[in-house]
Scaffold this active site. Structure first.
Site, PDB file in Angstrom:
ATOM      1  N   ASP A   1       0.876  -1.156   0.000  1.00 55.55           N
ATOM      2  CA  ASP A   1       0.000   0.000   0.000  1.00 55.55           C
ATOM      3  C   ASP A   1       0.927   1.223   0.000  1.00 55.55           C
ATOM      4  O   ASP A   1       2.133   1.102   0.250  1.00 55.55           O
ATOM      5  CB  ASP A   1      -0.893  -0.042   1.236  1.00 55.55           C
ATOM      6  CG  ASP A   1      -1.830   1.145   1.329  1.00 55.55           C
ATOM      7  OD1 ASP A   1      -2.310   1.618   0.272  1.00 55.55           O
ATOM      8  OD2 ASP A   1      -2.081   1.631   2.445  1.00 55.55           O
ATOM      9  N   LEU A   2       0.383   2.401  -0.264  1.00 61.14           N
ATOM     10  CA  LEU A   2       1.228   3.599  -0.345  1.00 61.14           C
ATOM     11  C   LEU A   2       1.167   4.433   0.934  1.00 61.14           C
ATOM     12  O   LEU A   2       2.139   4.521   1.685  1.00 61.14           O
ATOM     13  CB  LEU A   2       0.815   4.444  -1.551  1.00 61.14           C
ATOM     14  CG  LEU A   2       1.553   5.761  -1.754  1.00 61.14           C
ATOM     15  CD1 LEU A   2       3.053   5.546  -1.910  1.00 61.14           C
ATOM     16  CD2 LEU A   2       0.998   6.502  -2.964  1.00 61.14           C
ATOM     17  N   ASP A   3       0.007   5.035   1.188  1.00 63.46           N
ATOM     18  CA  ASP A   3      -0.136   5.936   2.339  1.00 63.46           C
ATOM     19  C   ASP A   3      -0.141   5.129   3.637  1.00 63.46           C
ATOM     20  O   ASP A   3      -0.876   4.154   3.782  1.00 63.46           O
ATOM     21  CB  ASP A   3      -1.433   6.740   2.215  1.00 63.46           C
ATOM     22  CG  ASP A   3      -1.420   7.632   0.987  1.00 63.46           C
ATOM     23  OD1 ASP A   3      -0.548   8.513   0.917  1.00 63.46           O
ATOM     24  OD2 ASP A   3      -2.265   7.433   0.095  1.00 63.46           O
TER      25      ASP A   3
ATOM     26  N   THR B   1      -2.765   1.105  -4.479  1.00 59.32           N
ATOM     27  CA  THR B   1      -3.222   2.204  -3.637  1.00 59.32           C
ATOM     28  C   THR B   1      -4.627   2.663  -3.997  1.00 59.32           C
ATOM     29  O   THR B   1      -5.081   2.476  -5.132  1.00 59.32           O
ATOM     30  CB  THR B   1      -2.243   3.399  -3.753  1.00 59.32           C
ATOM     31  OG1 THR B   1      -2.735   4.515  -3.009  1.00 59.32           O
ATOM     32  CG2 THR B   1      -2.069   3.833  -5.214  1.00 59.32           C
ATOM     33  N   SER B   2      -5.282   3.286  -3.033  1.00 62.13           N
ATOM     34  CA  SER B   2      -6.599   3.866  -3.271  1.00 62.13           C
ATOM     35  C   SER B   2      -6.505   5.288  -3.805  1.00 62.13           C
ATOM     36  O   SER B   2      -7.524   5.922  -4.060  1.00 62.13           O
ATOM     37  CB  SER B   2      -7.420   3.851  -1.976  1.00 62.13           C
ATOM     38  OG  SER B   2      -7.680   2.524  -1.573  1.00 62.13           O
TER      39      SER B   2
ATOM     40  N   LYS C   1     -10.885  -0.906  -2.234  1.00 60.15           N
ATOM     41  CA  LYS C   1     -10.780  -1.680  -1.003  1.00 60.15           C
ATOM     42  C   LYS C   1     -12.015  -1.398  -0.130  1.00 60.15           C
ATOM     43  O   LYS C   1     -12.473  -0.272  -0.109  1.00 60.15           O
ATOM     44  CB  LYS C   1      -9.508  -1.288  -0.241  1.00 60.15           C
ATOM     45  CG  LYS C   1      -8.217  -1.496  -1.036  1.00 60.15           C
ATOM     46  CD  LYS C   1      -7.023  -0.905  -0.289  1.00 60.15           C
ATOM     47  CE  LYS C   1      -5.754  -0.951  -1.126  1.00 60.15           C
ATOM     48  NZ  LYS C   1      -4.599  -0.335  -0.451  1.00 60.15           N
TER      49      LYS C   1
ATOM     50  N   ASP D   1      -1.644  -0.857   6.126  1.00 64.27           N
ATOM     51  CA  ASP D   1      -1.788  -0.177   7.411  1.00 64.27           C
ATOM     52  C   ASP D   1      -3.240   0.008   7.830  1.00 64.27           C
ATOM     53  O   ASP D   1      -3.502   0.360   8.982  1.00 64.27           O
ATOM     54  CB  ASP D   1      -1.131   1.211   7.353  1.00 64.27           C
ATOM     55  CG  ASP D   1      -1.928   2.170   6.475  1.00 64.27           C
ATOM     56  OD1 ASP D   1      -2.406   3.206   6.984  1.00 64.27           O
ATOM     57  OD2 ASP D   1      -2.096   1.879   5.280  1.00 64.27           O
TER      58      ASP D   1
END
Length: 200
Positions: free
Chosen positions: A12-14, A102-103, A134, A159
């Site tokens: 995931d990114l953030d 990522t979202s 997601k 996360d």
């Protein structure tokens, strides 16, 4: 410590590669205030979720697609910072052995990676690449397909609870980093403080 064998890692990114919690929440607070709305309903559901679905959940009376098109960062926003060790880890991995799912929209995701000094992966699956965000597994399954690695051989680093739910729905092992949620909120195979992952 528990160990996994995998052929690919999907990040995931953030909250995983970049520390963007303050950045994301500032954007939502500013956007909500501009529309005369309280920010809390959005902040409760925004982490790990596409903006269009956050708006649909917290403000179903709005045209979510139109709002997302107008949802732009401000020049005075402080860009997200990379988590310590993230750049070193990514640069140590072979190109086709990892990706990001990522979202965030693609333009935003590329900008955050670039601003954080992180490499742009060859596989970057973003909000506009899937019809369901997601906790649907679609974003992770798309990353697995792009990496040409079966889902069962992928390890996800997440996360957010809904991201972990998405990884599980894709039948992938998942490590949950406690950067935005408490360990008891993460149903990952293993919840970890982020620094442990970068030292492994």
């Amino acid at each position: 410590m528990k160990r996994w064998e995998c052929s690919a890692i999907i990040f995931d990114l953030d909250g995983v590669l970049v520390d963007s919690t303050a950045f994301v929440e500032t954007q939502w607070r500013r956007w909500a205030a501009a529309r005369g709305l309280g920010a809390e309903p959005f902040l409760r559901v925004c982490h790990g979720r596409r903006a269009v679905e956050t708006i649909r959940l917290a403000a179903p009376h709005l045209d979510a697609e139109a709002e997302v098109r107008a949802f732009l960062p401000h020049d005075d926003d402080v860009p997200p910072r990379p988590y310590e060790g993230a750049a070193r880890l990514l640069r140590s991995l072979p190109d086709r052995s990892w990706g990001v799912a990522t979202s965030s929209l693609r333009e935003s995701a590329r900008g955050r990676l670039r601003d954080a000094g992180l490499p742009i992966p060859k596989v970057l699956v973003c909000a506009e690449d899937v019809s369901r965000g997601k906790p649907s597994p679609d974003v992770y399954l798309a990353a697995s397909a792009a990496l040409r690695v079966p889902a069962r051989d992928c390890l996800v680093i997440e996360d957010a609870p809904i991201g972990i739910e998405a990884a599980r729905a894709a039948a992938m092992a998942v490590i949950g980093l406690t950067t935005t949620h408490r360990p008891d909120q993460l149903s990952a195979d293993l919840p970890l403080p982020r620094w442990i992952v970068w030292l492994c």
